[in-house]
Design a protein around this motif. Structure first.
Motif, PDB file in Angstrom:
ATOM      1  N   ASN A 138     -66.615  34.716 -10.330  1.00  0.00           N
ATOM      2  CA  ASN A 138     -66.571  35.929 -11.164  1.00  0.00           C
ATOM      3  C   ASN A 138     -66.257  37.184 -10.348  1.00  0.00           C
ATOM      4  O   ASN A 138     -66.200  38.281 -10.866  1.00  0.00           O
ATOM      5  CB  ASN A 138     -67.872  36.108 -11.960  1.00  0.00           C
ATOM      6  N   VAL A 139     -66.069  37.006  -9.016  1.00  0.00           N
ATOM      7  CA  VAL A 139     -65.622  38.127  -8.164  1.00  0.00           C
ATOM      8  C   VAL A 139     -64.480  37.617  -7.290  1.00  0.00           C
ATOM      9  O   VAL A 139     -64.583  36.546  -6.703  1.00  0.00           O
ATOM     10  CB  VAL A 139     -66.762  38.643  -7.251  1.00  0.00           C
ATOM     11  N   VAL A 140     -63.390  38.375  -7.245  1.00  0.00           N
ATOM     12  CA  VAL A 140     -62.258  38.003  -6.386  1.00  0.00           C
ATOM     13  C   VAL A 140     -62.073  39.102  -5.353  1.00  0.00           C
ATOM     14  O   VAL A 140     -61.964  40.276  -5.693  1.00  0.00           O
ATOM     15  CB  VAL A 140     -60.961  37.821  -7.211  1.00  0.00           C
ATOM     16  N   VAL A 141     -62.068  38.692  -4.071  1.00  0.00           N
ATOM     17  CA  VAL A 141     -61.811  39.648  -2.983  1.00  0.00           C
ATOM     18  C   VAL A 141     -60.481  39.269  -2.364  1.00  0.00           C
ATOM     19  O   VAL A 141     -60.269  38.107  -1.997  1.00  0.00           O
ATOM     20  CB  VAL A 141     -62.924  39.594  -1.917  1.00  0.00           C
ATOM     21  N   THR A 142     -59.570  40.232  -2.254  1.00  0.00           N
ATOM     22  CA  THR A 142     -58.245  39.928  -1.739  1.00  0.00           C
ATOM     23  C   THR A 142     -57.933  40.812  -0.537  1.00  0.00           C
ATOM     24  O   THR A 142     -58.408  41.936  -0.432  1.00  0.00           O
ATOM     25  CB  THR A 142     -57.161  40.095  -2.825  1.00  0.00           C
ATOM     26  N   ASN A 145     -58.694  41.292 -15.686  1.00  0.00           N
ATOM     27  CA  ASN A 145     -59.514  41.999 -16.682  1.00  0.00           C
ATOM     28  C   ASN A 145     -59.729  41.133 -17.914  1.00  0.00           C
ATOM     29  O   ASN A 145     -60.808  41.120 -18.499  1.00  0.00           O
ATOM     30  CB  ASN A 145     -58.842  43.315 -17.084  1.00  0.00           C
ATOM     31  N   LYS A 146     -58.688  40.395 -18.288  1.00  0.00           N
ATOM     32  CA  LYS A 146     -58.771  39.546 -19.484  1.00  0.00           C
ATOM     33  C   LYS A 146     -59.863  38.482 -19.317  1.00  0.00           C
ATOM     34  O   LYS A 146     -60.616  38.192 -20.254  1.00  0.00           O
ATOM     35  CB  LYS A 146     -57.404  38.877 -19.716  1.00  0.00           C
ATOM     36  N   TYR A 147     -59.957  37.921 -18.077  1.00  0.00           N
ATOM     37  CA  TYR A 147     -60.947  36.858 -17.836  1.00  0.00           C
ATOM     38  C   TYR A 147     -62.236  37.385 -17.187  1.00  0.00           C
ATOM     39  O   TYR A 147     -63.012  36.615 -16.612  1.00  0.00           O
ATOM     40  CB  TYR A 147     -60.331  35.747 -16.978  1.00  0.00           C
ATOM     41  N   ASN A 148     -62.451  38.696 -17.260  1.00  0.00           N
ATOM     42  CA  ASN A 148     -63.686  39.322 -16.751  1.00  0.00           C
ATOM     43  C   ASN A 148     -63.943  39.032 -15.272  1.00  0.00           C
ATOM     44  O   ASN A 148     -65.071  38.744 -14.874  1.00  0.00           O
ATOM     45  CB  ASN A 148     -64.904  38.867 -17.567  1.00  0.00           C
ATOM     46  N   LEU A 149     -62.910  39.124 -14.461  1.00  0.00           N
ATOM     47  CA  LEU A 149     -63.084  38.938 -13.021  1.00  0.00           C
ATOM     48  C   LEU A 149     -63.180  40.311 -12.367  1.00  0.00           C
ATOM     49  O   LEU A 149     -62.404  41.207 -12.665  1.00  0.00           O
ATOM     50  CB  LEU A 149     -61.882  38.192 -12.419  1.00  0.00           C
ATOM     51  N   MET A 150     -64.148  40.459 -11.452  1.00  0.00           N
ATOM     52  CA  MET A 150     -64.247  41.712 -10.698  1.00  0.00           C
ATOM     53  C   MET A 150     -63.322  41.602  -9.488  1.00  0.00           C
ATOM     54  O   MET A 150     -63.357  40.615  -8.754  1.00  0.00           O
ATOM     55  CB  MET A 150     -65.693  41.912 -10.227  1.00  0.00           C
ATOM     56  N   LEU A 151     -62.488  42.622  -9.279  1.00  0.00           N
ATOM     57  CA  LEU A 151     -61.492  42.574  -8.202  1.00  0.00           C
ATOM     58  C   LEU A 151     -61.806  43.606  -7.133  1.00  0.00           C
ATOM     59  O   LEU A 151     -61.965  44.787  -7.439  1.00  0.00           O
ATOM     60  CB  LEU A 151     -60.108  42.888  -8.781  1.00  0.00           C
TER      61      LEU A 151
END
Length: 532
Positions: free
Chosen positions: A273-277, A290-296
Motif C-alpha cells: 500500500n506504499v510505493v517508494v521509487t 491514486n486509483k488503487y489507493n497507493l501512497m507514492l
C-alpha cells in the motif's frame, strides 16, 4: 645563525605551532567559535576542530602531519580531535626549547624523540590506573545520557542535558543484542524553525519530501521499493508504428494505458500500500496509483533508498514487478506531516528496537543546526566507543595533571639526556587544563598550581571547575565530567606519533617546476606572411 637543515626543523615546528594555536582557543565548553569560509565560499561557524581542519586547506607538509593525526582520531574515536592537535602542538613547542639548548639538531632530535617515545609508553601504562568508573548498563537511557554530557558539552554548552538525553534515547533504542552498534543507524534531519528544545527523536526515518499522490497516510504499511522510475517500460531501440485510421490511434494509446493499469494493479494486489521509487513518477502511473489507493514517495538519493530498505526490511526492485512478501518492507505507519512549514514524510516504527532512529533537530539558523548536528555526531561516537570499552577517566584536566605528575617522577629516575625530553612530555600535559582555564577567562597558572597541590595529596579525580568564577577545582567524578578511556589513549598515541614524525624531518623536498621567468607568450602565428 642556523644551518639550512636546522632552519627547516624550526620552520616545521613553527608551522605546527601556528596550526595548534588556531584550534587551542576553541578547546573546551568555553572555547571560542571560528568562522571558516572554505574554497566554495560556504560559511561554517563552529568550535569543532575536525570541521575546522576539514574546511581549512593546510598547505604546509609538516602541519599536514598534525591534520592527518587529527583525522585518524576522528575515524578511530569520533571525538577528541582538538586534544590531539593541542597536545601535539605543545610537544613540538617544548621540543624546540630542547633543540635550542646547544646540541646539534640531529643529536638533539634523536634524544627528544627517544624521550618522547619512552614517556608515551609510560603514559599508556599509567592510564589504566586512572580509570575512575565504568559504564554499567548501556541500555539505561539516564545513565547513558550522563556519560554523554561531557562530549556534548564541549560543543553545545548549556544545552548538553537536553541533547545528551535525545542522543541517549536514539542510541539505546537501536542498540542490537549483539552489541555491535553502527553510527550510520542514527540519522539527523534538520528543519529550520522553533528552537533547540523542540527537537525530538523518532524511531524510523524522516525525509524532507512530499508525497506524490493523493494518499498521505497509511497505517500498517507494506512497502514496495523500486530503484527505477515509476513509469511504463520504454524499448531500448526506436520503433516506427504506422497508424492508418483514428481507431488504431485510439487503440495504440489505450494499449499503453491498459499495460500501466495492469502493472499498478498487480502491485496493489500483492498487498503493498506504499510505493517508494528512486526515479521520476509518470503522470499516468500516478493516476493509477491514486486509483488503487497507493501512497507514492519519491526519493532521489540512492543512499536514502538503501537506508530505507534497511529500516523497513525491504528489497529494492530494479523493475516494476509486483513484490513478493519477502521483498516487501513493513512499518507501523507512513504519513505526511508538517514540521514548521516544511513537509516531511515519516516512516515510523512503534517498536523500540528499530533498525534506524532519526533525531529531528530544530533551530533558528542553518549554522546553528549544523553545529548541533556536530554535537550529536560526537555524542553518538562516544556511545559507540563505550560499546567497545566501558572504562572512563576523569575530565576537566584531572587525567592530564595526574599523568604529568607521574611522568615527571618517572623522568627523574631515568639516567641520560632523554630525561629532559620525558619531563617536557609531562609538562606538555599541562596545556589541556591551561587551555580550559584561559578559554574560561581564569588565570591558568593559579589553576595548574592548585591542581598539582590537590593531586599531591592523592586526589586523582580533581580537575578544573569551569563553572566557578575564580580559579577553582572540584572532583570530576562527582561532577559527572568524564572522558572515554579509549579516546584519551588514542589521543596520546596519535599526538606523540605526529610530533615525533615532524621532529624526524630535516628537509622538505617538493617536486615542482624550476623557478625563473616564464617564456614570453608572444603573438600566435607571428611568422605568417601578413599578406596571405
Amino acid at each position: 645563525h642556523y644551518s639550512g637543515l636546522e632552519e627547516a626543523v624550526y620552520r616545521n615546528i613553527q608551522a605546527c605551532k601556528e596550526l595548534a594555536q588556531t584550534t587551542r582557543t576553541a578547546y573546551g565548553p568555553n572555547g571560542m567559535n571560528k568562522m571558516v569560509i572554505n574554497h566554495l565560499e560556504k560559511l561554517f561557524v563552529t568550535n569543532d576542530a575536525a570541521t575546522i581542519l576539514r574546511e581549512l586547506e593546510v598547505q604546509h607538509p609538516a602541519a599536514k602531519m598534525l591534520v592527518m593525526a587529527s583525522h585518524m582520531q576522528e575515524q578511530e574515536v569520533g571525538d577528541g580531535t582538538n586534544f590531539v592537535l593541542v597536545f601535539a602542538g605543545v610537544l613540538l613547542e617544548l621540543a624546540e626549547d630542547l633543540l635550542r639548548m646547544g646540541l646539534s639538531v640531529s643529536e638533539a632530535s634523536y634524544i627528544v624523540i627517544e624521550g618522547y617515545e619512552k614517556a608515551c609508553k609510560k603514559a599508556l601504562e599509567i592510564l589504566p590506573d586512572l580509570v575512575c568508573c565504568s559504564a554499567k548498563n548501556l541500555r539505561d537511557v539516564e545513565e547513558v545520557a550522563s556519560l554523554l554530557h561531557t562530549s556534548v558539552m564541549s560543543k553545545q554548552y548549556g544545552n548538553e542535558q537536553f541533547l545528551a538525553k535525545l542522543i541517549a534515547q536514539a542510541c539505546v533504542s537501536i542498540l542490537p543484542d549483539s552489541g555491535h552498534f553502527n553510527v550510520d543507524n542514527i540519522r539527523v534531519c534538520k528543519i529550520v524553525g522553533a528552537g533547540i528544545s523542540a527537537s525530538s527523536v523518532l524511531h524510523g526515518m524522516v525525509f524532507k519530501k512530499e508525497t506524490e499522490g493523493d494518499v498521505t497516510s497509511v497505517k500498517d504499511a507494506k512497502i514496495a521499493v523500486y530503484s527505477c522510475p515509476f513509469d511504463g517500460m520504454i524499448t531500448e531501440t526506436k520503433g516506427t508504428v504506422l497508424i492508418k485510421n483514428a481507431e488504431e490511434l485510439m487503440n495504440f494509446s489505450k494499449g499503453e494505458e491498459n499495460l500501466m493499469d495492469l502493472q499498478v494493479k498487480a502491485i496493489a494486489d500483492s498487498g503493498a500500500n506504499v510505493v517508494v521509487t528512486g526515479g521520476k513518477v509518470a503522470d499516468m502511473a500516478l493516476h493509477y496509483a491514486n486509483k488503487y489507493n497507493l501512497m507514492l514517495v519519491r526519493l532521489n538519493s540512492k543512499w536514502d533508498l538503501r537506508r530505507l530498505c534497511k529500516t523497513v526490511g525491504a528489497t529494492a526492485l530494479p523493475r516494476l514487478t509486483p513484490p513478493t512478501l519477502e521483498e516487501m518492507g513493513h512499518c507501523d505507519s507512513v504519513y505526511l506531516s508538517e514540521v514548521g512549514d516544511t513537509q516531511v514524510v515519516v516512516f515510523k516504527h512503534e517498536k523500540e528496537d528499530g533498525a534506524i532512529s532519526t533525531i529531528l533537530i530544530r533551530g533558528s539558523t542553518d549554522n546553528l543546526m549544523d553545529d548541533i548536528e556536530r554535537a550529536v555526531d560526537d555524542g553518538v561516537n562516544t556511545f559507540k566507543v563505550l560499546t567497545r570499552d566501558k572504562r572512563l577517566v576523569p575530565g576537566g584536566g584531572a587525567t592530564e595533571i595526574e599523568l604529568a605528575k607521574q611522568i615527571t617522577s618517572y623522568g627523574e629516575t631515568c639516567p641520560g639526556l632523554d630525561q629532559y625530553a620525558i619531563k617536557k612530555f609531562a609538562e606538555a600535559f599541562e596545556a589541556i587544563p591551561r587551555a580550559l582555564a584561559e578559554n574560561s577567562g581564569v588565570k591558568a597558572n593559579e589553576v595548574i598550581s592548585k591542581l598539582y597541590a590537590v593531586h599531591q595529596e592523592g586526589n586523582k579525580n580533581v580537575g578544573f571547575d569551569i563553572e566557578a568564577e575564580a580559579a577553582a577545582v572540584k572532583d570530576m567524578l562527582e561532577a559527572g565530567v568524564l572522558d572515554t578511556y579509549l579516546g584519551k589513549s588514542w589521543g596520546i598515541k596519535l599526538a606523540t606519533n605526529a610530533a615525533v614524525t615532524v621532529l624526524r624531518v630535516d628537509q622538505i623536498i617538493m617536486a615542482k617546476p624550476a623557478g625563473g621567468p616564464k617564456p614570453p607568450s608572444g603573438k600566435k602565428d607571428w611568422d605568417e606572411d601578413q599578406n596571405d
